[in-house]
Scaffold this motif. Structure first.
Motif, PDB file in Angstrom:
ATOM      1  N   GLY A  13      16.516  17.054 -50.373  1.00 43.00           N
ATOM      2  CA  GLY A  13      15.706  18.262 -50.189  1.00 43.00           C
ATOM      3  C   GLY A  13      14.231  17.951 -50.422  1.00 43.00           C
ATOM      4  N   ASN A  14      13.937  17.261 -51.514  1.00 43.24           N
ATOM      5  CA  ASN A  14      12.550  16.866 -51.812  1.00 43.24           C
ATOM      6  C   ASN A  14      11.953  16.053 -50.672  1.00 43.24           C
ATOM      7  N   ARG A  48      23.809  24.850 -57.297  1.00 45.85           N
ATOM      8  CA  ARG A  48      23.200  23.577 -57.710  1.00 45.85           C
ATOM      9  C   ARG A  48      23.543  23.320 -59.161  1.00 45.85           C
ATOM     10  N   SER A  51      28.323  22.447 -53.574  1.00 41.64           N
ATOM     11  CA  SER A  51      28.101  22.124 -54.983  1.00 41.64           C
ATOM     12  C   SER A  51      28.545  20.686 -55.242  1.00 41.64           C
ATOM     13  N   GLU A  62      25.691  19.361 -45.378  1.00 43.70           N
ATOM     14  CA  GLU A  62      25.915  20.615 -46.113  1.00 43.70           C
ATOM     15  C   GLU A  62      24.678  21.506 -46.096  1.00 43.70           C
ATOM     16  N   SER A  87      15.781  24.898 -56.471  1.00 50.84           N
ATOM     17  CA  SER A  87      16.412  23.812 -55.729  1.00 50.84           C
ATOM     18  C   SER A  87      15.822  23.631 -54.330  1.00 50.84           C
ATOM     19  N   THR A  88      15.332  22.425 -54.076  1.00 53.00           N
ATOM     20  CA  THR A  88      14.774  22.125 -52.751  1.00 53.00           C
ATOM     21  C   THR A  88      15.887  22.029 -51.697  1.00 53.00           C
TER      22      THR A  88
END
Ligand code: GDP
Length: 491
Positions: A105-106, A297, A349, A398, A414-415
């Motif tokens: 994500g980052n 997350r 998750s 996902e 959460s990114t």
């Protein structure tokens, strides 16, 4: 002219309103033109100005990118350590090398930010291929590559950090670069270096963050090579820079669609990941009347948390996203024949416990609405792993699957969730971060103010007043995030 893909009775605008360039070979990247068929909501239309700027950027990437004379010439200059002077001619090629790191994500947020900055400043974007960045996505630019080729002359560039002497912040501090007129030499005629490193990590100093000021951008504009490292979505910071504001307003008449457009333009899952996405979607989600994504997350070291489960059920039931349950043994009145009234819940998750609990709840007791609720989780990897290929491919699949749902619930900070909401054009319900682990936040979640991601490490400096300030109060489009009070986001 609208290029269409036809599936059954429906036709689709496969180029997303001109966002995507036509003419790529569909087989090498099936997701690029097929994804539209998997989205129930069409997404936002890009402005015609954004569309024309994207075509210009593609032309620039081809004219100056790897393999061209211009690229060899620019590398030569970088090797020699000399700049081409103190101003760069309009036809000269300039480059931005983007280093992204940490979780997927980052990395996606960092790359999207770098792309927008490159487009605003007329630079060619080149992405450092390490950390799987060269392996999860298709090429976004036709007839060239966005990956930095091997043999880049700045050998240790992937180790650049806060203490790198050539960082913009350190060069300012050590007076190698000046933004003011000092002594006899005006800032505009100083000899600039061939490259500068832009450090926009969490630990960025006040000087590093001057990057977000127009005065500093006027200097950076004349440095041919910039290497940028960030793990954040720095775009709200770019909106604070006066020099970019008019252009950003033309590109994005709806400001909160920045990441929505850029992510759908840049990030196409490669064929392997697209197989993971479509097989899962077709098998478990396609026929449901409605799909709800819940991103849970958690961290590998955390025990399964009954409080977090309670937060999930409270949030989703209170907001009407999931049905309430009848008491044990009670049956809904409406149900006579096998139900077509189906709701699929997609849980993502690292752990399987939350999914199992939710699944059990909707099996053991009837939904008050009579809906048939199915609960699915593609994988449970248990621990976050860095640099593991299949791990990243699943994470990317996902994220993408979450973006295909009709309603999304994400976890604060959460990114991973931010990317899903932006791709899908969804304004999610965000589960607040509890003050302590044994406490369920009240309210458990809130509706986000926009679909755009939150910038976690923003500057706290007013460039005009030259002093510290609340940067959530400078321009109306940039406000604080609901999940992180000091973060900034575009609304
Ligand atoms: P953030 O840390 O929540 O901001 O999200 P990142 O994507 O940057 O980093 C978390 C990483 O942990 C992901 O990239 C995945 O590798 C892994 N991860 C976290 N949650 C999940 C999940 O629900 N599914 C999968 N497959 N991986 C996950």
């Amino acid at each position: 002219f609208v290029a269409v893909a036809v599936s059954g009775e429906r036709s689709y605008d496969k180029l997303l309103g001109g966002l995507l360039a036509d003419g790529f070979d569909e087989r090498t990247c099936r997701s690029r033109y097929q994804s539209v068929m998997y989205r129930r909501r069409p997404g936002k239309q890009p402005s015609s100005y954004l569309v024309s700027k994207l075509r210009q950027q593609e032309a620039l990437q081809r004219r100056c990118g790897p393999g061209t004379m211009a690229y060899s010439h620019a590398l030569e200059q970088l090797r020699s350590g000399k700049s081409s002077g103190n101003t760069i001619a309009a036809q000269d090629c300039k480059y931005l090398v983007s280093i992204s790191y940490r979780g997927l994500g980052n990395r996606i947020l960092a790359t999207a930010s770098a792309f927008l900055y490159a487009m605003l400043t007329g630079r060619v974007l080149l992405v450092d291929p390490s950390n799987e960045m060269g392996e999860l996505f298709c090429e976004p630019f036709p007839d060239t590559t966005w990956l930095l080729p091997p043999g880049f002359p700045l050998e240790s560039y992937t180790n650049f950090s806060i203490s790198t002497a050539e960082s913009y912040g350190n060069m300012l501090r050590n007076k190698v670069i000046r933004t003011d007129a000092a002594g006899d030499v005006p800032a505009a005629s100083q000899q600039l270096p061939a490259f500068s490193y832009v450090h926009l990590d969490h630990d960025a100093t006040e000087q590093d963050n001057l990057f977000f000021c127009d005065e500093d951008q006027r200097v950076l504009r004349n440095i041919s090579w910039l290497v940028m490292r960030t793990d954040s979505y720095i775009v709200p910071g770019l909106f604070l820079d006066k020099g970019f504001q008019d252009e950003l307003a033309r590109l994005f008449p709806e400001p909160d669609t920045v990441f929505h457009h850029i992510s759908r333009y840049l990030f196409h899952p490669n064929n392997h990941v697209w197989g993971l996405v479509t097989r899962y979607y077709d098998a478990y989600l396609a026929t449901a009347r409605q799909r709800v994504g819940i991103q849970v997350r958690v961290f590998g070291s955390q025990p399964n948390s009954p409080e977090l489960l309670e937060q999930i059920t409270k949030c989703t039931q209170k907001q009407g996203l999931l049905p309430e349950l009848l008491t044990a043994g009670a049956e809904p009145v409406t149900q006579q024949a096998p139900s077509l009234n189906t709701k699929a819940i997609l849980v993502t998750s690292l752990k399987s416990w939350y999914h199992e609990k939710l699944k059990g709840m909707y099996w053991e007791r009837a939904a008050a609405t009579g809906e048939a609720v199915s609960v699915h989780q593609p994988s449970h990897e248990e621990f976050q792993r860095f640099g593991a290929k299949s791990h990243d491919a699943k994470a990317w699949a996902e994220i993408y699957l979450l973006s295909l749902t009709d309603t999304l619930v994400t976890t604060a900070w959460s990114t991973f969730g931010y990317v899903a909401q932006g791709l899908g054009g969804l304004r999610p319900w965000v589960m607040y971060r509890p003050d302590n682990e044994t406490h369920v936040p009240d309210p458990p979640c809130g509706r986000d103010v926009s679909m755009d991601p939150c910038f976690h490490a923003p500057p706290f400096y007013d460039c005009r007043l030259k002093r510290g300030a609340d940067t959530g109060k400078i321009v109306p489009q940039v406000q604080h995030c609901i999940d992180m009070s000091w973060g900034l986001k575009i609304v």
